[in-house]
Design an enzyme around this catalytic site. Structure first.
Site, mmCIF file in Angstrom:
data_model
loop_
_atom_site.group_PDB
_atom_site.id
_atom_site.type_symbol
_atom_site.label_atom_id
_atom_site.label_comp_id
_atom_site.label_asym_id
_atom_site.label_seq_id
_atom_site.Cartn_x
_atom_site.Cartn_y
_atom_site.Cartn_z
ATOM 1 N N ASN A 1 0.773 -0.941 -0.064
ATOM 2 C CA ASN A 1 -0.137 0.027 -0.046
ATOM 3 C C ASN A 1 0.888 1.214 -0.011
ATOM 4 O OD1 ASN A 1 -2.004 2.128 0.733
ATOM 5 N ND2 ASN A 1 -2.327 1.476 2.688
ATOM 6 N N GLU B 1 -5.181 -4.880 10.684
ATOM 7 C CA GLU B 1 -4.143 -3.892 10.721
ATOM 8 C C GLU B 1 -4.455 -2.958 12.288
ATOM 9 O OE1 GLU B 1 -2.225 -2.583 6.885
ATOM 10 O OE2 GLU B 1 -4.029 -1.084 7.210
ATOM 11 N N SER C 1 3.907 -2.042 10.344
ATOM 12 C CA SER C 1 5.214 -2.140 10.452
ATOM 13 C C SER C 1 5.714 -3.403 10.371
ATOM 14 C CB SER C 1 5.652 -1.634 11.959
ATOM 15 O OG SER C 1 5.148 -0.305 11.983
ATOM 16 N N LYS D 1 0.077 4.504 -0.266
ATOM 17 C CA LYS D 1 -0.516 5.659 0.048
ATOM 18 C C LYS D 1 -0.165 6.545 -0.981
ATOM 19 C CE LYS D 1 -0.132 3.326 4.452
ATOM 20 N NZ LYS D 1 0.056 3.492 5.952
ATOM 21 N N HIS E 1 -9.474 1.036 5.199
ATOM 22 C CA HIS E 1 -8.019 1.396 5.706
ATOM 23 C C HIS E 1 -8.509 2.685 7.057
ATOM 24 C CE1 HIS E 1 -4.131 2.776 6.561
ATOM 25 N NE2 HIS E 1 -3.622 1.517 6.092
ATOM 26 N N GLY F 1 2.928 2.331 10.714
ATOM 27 C CA GLY F 1 3.710 3.384 10.566
ATOM 28 C C GLY F 1 4.612 3.640 11.802
ATOM 29 N N GLU G 1 -6.644 4.983 7.904
ATOM 30 C CA GLU G 1 -6.425 6.301 7.559
ATOM 31 C C GLU G 1 -7.758 7.002 7.046
ATOM 32 O OE1 GLU G 1 -2.735 5.844 5.488
ATOM 33 O OE2 GLU G 1 -1.817 4.971 7.331
HETATM 34 P P1 PGA Z 1 3.269 0.234 7.729
HETATM 35 O O1 PGA Z 1 1.645 0.446 7.103
HETATM 36 O O2 PGA Z 1 3.417 -1.019 7.223
HETATM 37 O O3 PGA Z 1 3.798 1.481 7.036
HETATM 38 O O4 PGA Z 1 2.916 0.111 8.955
HETATM 39 C C1 PGA Z 1 0.570 -0.564 6.937
HETATM 40 C C2 PGA Z 1 -0.745 0.047 6.204
HETATM 41 O O5 PGA Z 1 -1.035 1.273 6.619
HETATM 42 O O6 PGA Z 1 -1.364 -0.391 5.431
#
Ligand code: PGA
Length: 254
Positions: A8, A165, A211, A10, A93, A171, A95
């Site tokens: 992903n 997640e 992560s 983003k 997601h 992140g 976000e």
């Molecule tokens: P990350 O993000 O691997 O940077 O923690 C995962 C995601 O948001 O799908």
């Protein structure tokens, strides 16, 4: 059983960088073994990325309209994605739930929009740190599953991928331990089995996200109910992303 590692991106990368990534991945793809690889680039690159994708690597969107065609400025429908050779989309997601108004209801509509076009819905769920500390993680995740997946016909399940997640791990460099992640994945599998039957539930890929990187992928992906990952930061550089896929026990190196 499906094994999937999905990237992903983003809101990262420019067009030239996106195409270079695809080129670097193409020659490496035989190493994926029995792992499906997906990438979700920003929407403007989807069509071109899909046209350059090698076998075994599918291009998915980061979002989809909950509705069909019409006067919905700025939205792209599931049918449009399909017409560009795009295989599905990420929905729900955290976000988008936290910052762009994606409610449970909208997420459910987006899942339906995708599966009705026979596109993959990579459905994300997960709890905040406060919810985990209050012992509510499983209740929260089950409520998210219920809102988005419950009313689906069992025939739609091959088009559903669940990505667990935990929000506190996205992140942040903090990863759920393999025990914590497996416990939640097992409970998601249990919910799917109660809802759709054990056979159908065993065919749904449940991905871990938050992560995940080359150093921890193998331990996570070796858990019985963790079928792969949804990868943010570590999907941006081909070598890191390849390292994550190689962590899967069903990849060539795994
Ligand atoms: P990350 O993000 O691997 O940077 O923690 C995962 C995601 O948001 O799908």
């Amino acid at each position: 059983m499906r094994n999937i590692v999905a990237g992903n991106w983003k809101s990262n990368k420019l067009m030239g960088e996106a195409l270079k990534w695809m080129e670097d991945m193409s020659s490496w793809m035989p190493n994926r073994g029995h792992v499906e690889v997906m990438v979700a680039p920003p929407a403007p690159y989807l069509s071109q990325m899909a046209s350059k994708a090698p076998a075994g690597l599918s291009v998915i969107a980061q979002n989809v309209s909950p509705e069909g065609p019409g006067a919905h400025t700025g939205e792209h429908t599931a049918e449009m994605l399909k017409s560009c050779g795009v295989s599905g989309a990420i929905v729900g997601h955290s976000e988008r739930r936290a910052r762009f108004g994606d409610t449970d209801r909208l997420v459910a509509q987006k899942v339906r929009a995708l599966v009705s076009e026979k596109l993959q819905a990579v459905f994300c769920c997960g709890e905040t740190l406060e919810q985990r500390e209050a012992g509510e993680a499983q209740t929260v995740v089950h409520a998210q599953l219920k809102a988005a997946i419950l009313g689906l016909d069992a025939s739609a399940l091959p088009f559903v991928v669940v990505a667990y997640e935990p929000i506190w791990a996205i992140g942040t460099g903090k990863t759920a331990s393999s025990e914590e992640a497996q416990a939640m994945h097992g409970s998601i599998r249990g919910w799917l089995a109660e809802t759709f039957g054990a056979d159908k539930a065993s065919e749904v890929a449940i991905l871990y996200g938050g992560s995940c990187k080359p150093a921890n992928a193998h331990e996570l992906f070796s858990q019985p109910d963790i079928n792969g990952g949804l990868i943010g930061g570590a999907s941006l550089e081909p070598l890191d992303f390849q390292g994550v896929v190689e962590g899967h026990p069903d990849s060539e190196k795994g």
